[in-house]
Design a protein around this motif. Structure first.
Motif, PDB file in Angstrom:
ATOM      1  N   UNK A  40     -14.719   0.178  53.806  1.00  9.68           N
ATOM      2  CA  UNK A  40     -14.370  -1.194  53.427  1.00  9.68           C
ATOM      3  C   UNK A  40     -14.143  -2.002  54.703  1.00  9.68           C
ATOM      4  N   UNK A  41     -14.758  -3.153  54.788  1.00 10.88           N
ATOM      5  CA  UNK A  41     -14.582  -4.012  55.958  1.00 10.88           C
ATOM      6  C   UNK A  41     -13.219  -4.674  55.932  1.00 10.88           C
ATOM      7  N   UNK A  42     -12.886  -5.328  54.831  1.00 10.42           N
ATOM      8  CA  UNK A  42     -11.641  -6.086  54.714  1.00 10.42           C
ATOM      9  C   UNK A  42     -10.623  -5.314  53.871  1.00 10.42           C
ATOM     10  N   UNK A  43      -9.390  -5.781  53.876  1.00  6.46           N
ATOM     11  CA  UNK A  43      -8.323  -5.158  53.097  1.00  6.46           C
ATOM     12  C   UNK A  43      -8.228  -5.834  51.736  1.00  6.46           C
TER      13      UNK A  43
ATOM     14  N   UNK B 122      -3.783 -10.181  62.257  1.00  4.29           N
ATOM     15  CA  UNK B 122      -4.170 -11.171  61.258  1.00  4.29           C
ATOM     16  C   UNK B 122      -5.509 -10.753  60.694  1.00  4.29           C
ATOM     17  N   UNK B 123      -5.658 -10.807  59.387  1.00  6.94           N
ATOM     18  CA  UNK B 123      -6.922 -10.346  58.820  1.00  6.94           C
ATOM     19  C   UNK B 123      -7.274 -10.993  57.505  1.00  6.94           C
ATOM     20  N   UNK B 124      -8.510 -10.747  57.095  1.00  3.49           N
ATOM     21  CA  UNK B 124      -9.002 -11.201  55.803  1.00  3.49           C
ATOM     22  C   UNK B 124      -8.493 -10.254  54.724  1.00  3.49           C
TER      23      UNK B 124
ATOM     24  N   UNK C  54      -6.105  -1.483  49.496  1.00  8.59           N
ATOM     25  CA  UNK C  54      -7.016  -0.840  50.440  1.00  8.59           C
ATOM     26  C   UNK C  54      -6.818  -1.454  51.818  1.00  8.59           C
ATOM     27  N   UNK C  55      -6.717  -0.592  52.827  1.00  7.90           N
ATOM     28  CA  UNK C  55      -6.687  -1.030  54.217  1.00  7.90           C
ATOM     29  C   UNK C  55      -8.085  -0.816  54.777  1.00  7.90           C
ATOM     30  N   UNK C  56      -8.747  -1.911  55.140  1.00 10.93           N
ATOM     31  CA  UNK C  56     -10.123  -1.847  55.625  1.00 10.93           C
ATOM     32  C   UNK C  56     -10.220  -1.540  57.109  1.00 10.93           C
ATOM     33  N   UNK C  57     -11.436  -1.244  57.524  1.00 10.80           N
ATOM     34  CA  UNK C  57     -11.687  -0.798  58.896  1.00 10.80           C
ATOM     35  C   UNK C  57     -11.445  -1.898  59.930  1.00 10.80           C
TER      36      UNK C  57
END
Length: 136
Positions: free
Chosen positions: A30-33, A78-80, A91-94
């Motif tokens: 998964x890219x994003x969380x 900071x993330x999407x 889910x915690x993405x990569x």
């Protein structure tokens, strides 16, 4: 082989005191969380846009996204964040993992801290001739 999980806190960057904590599945595919919608709304995060994601079965789905602070293992990034259905496992993405220099050990499915965060070379250095001092 078991799945890796980690405790993560999601914070509203505009109101850092507003947060939600959960046990997240670490998913390097998964890219994003992803966080349940009701948890994001409870801390004041609203959708900012939509993005199309490909699911494991190859189908595509358009989902609401926002941005927020993602804290885990003593790190913050900071993330999407994708708005999941209520009750969905977080889910915690990569992208979050790589941003703070944490990798998944595939042998035992544990998280390990890298000695340094990966960064591509910023400038390509050209070899210089020892005789002229000019680029070779």
């Amino acid at each position: 082989m078991g799945a890796a999980h980690v405790t993560v806190t999601i914070r509203n960057p505009a109101s850092p005191e507003r947060s939600w904590e959960g046990l997240f599945l670490v998913d390097t595919n998964a890219t994003d969380s992803l966080v349940p919608r009701d948890a994001l709304e409870a801390i004041g995060l609203a959708p900012k846009a939509q993005r199309i994601y490909e699911l494991a079965d190859g189908s595509e789905i358009k989902m609401d996204i926002t941005t927020g602070d993602i804290e885990f293992m003593g790190e913050i990034v900071g993330g999407t964040i994708i708005f999941g259905d209520p009750g969905t496992e977080p889910i915690l993405g990569v992208t979050a993992l790589e941003s703070v220099g944490i990798d998944v050990d595939p042998g035992n499915q544990t998280l390990k801290r890298l000695p340094a965060i990966r960064l591509k070379k910023l400038k390509t250095e050209q070899p210089v001739s020892r005789e002229t001092g000019q680029p070779a």
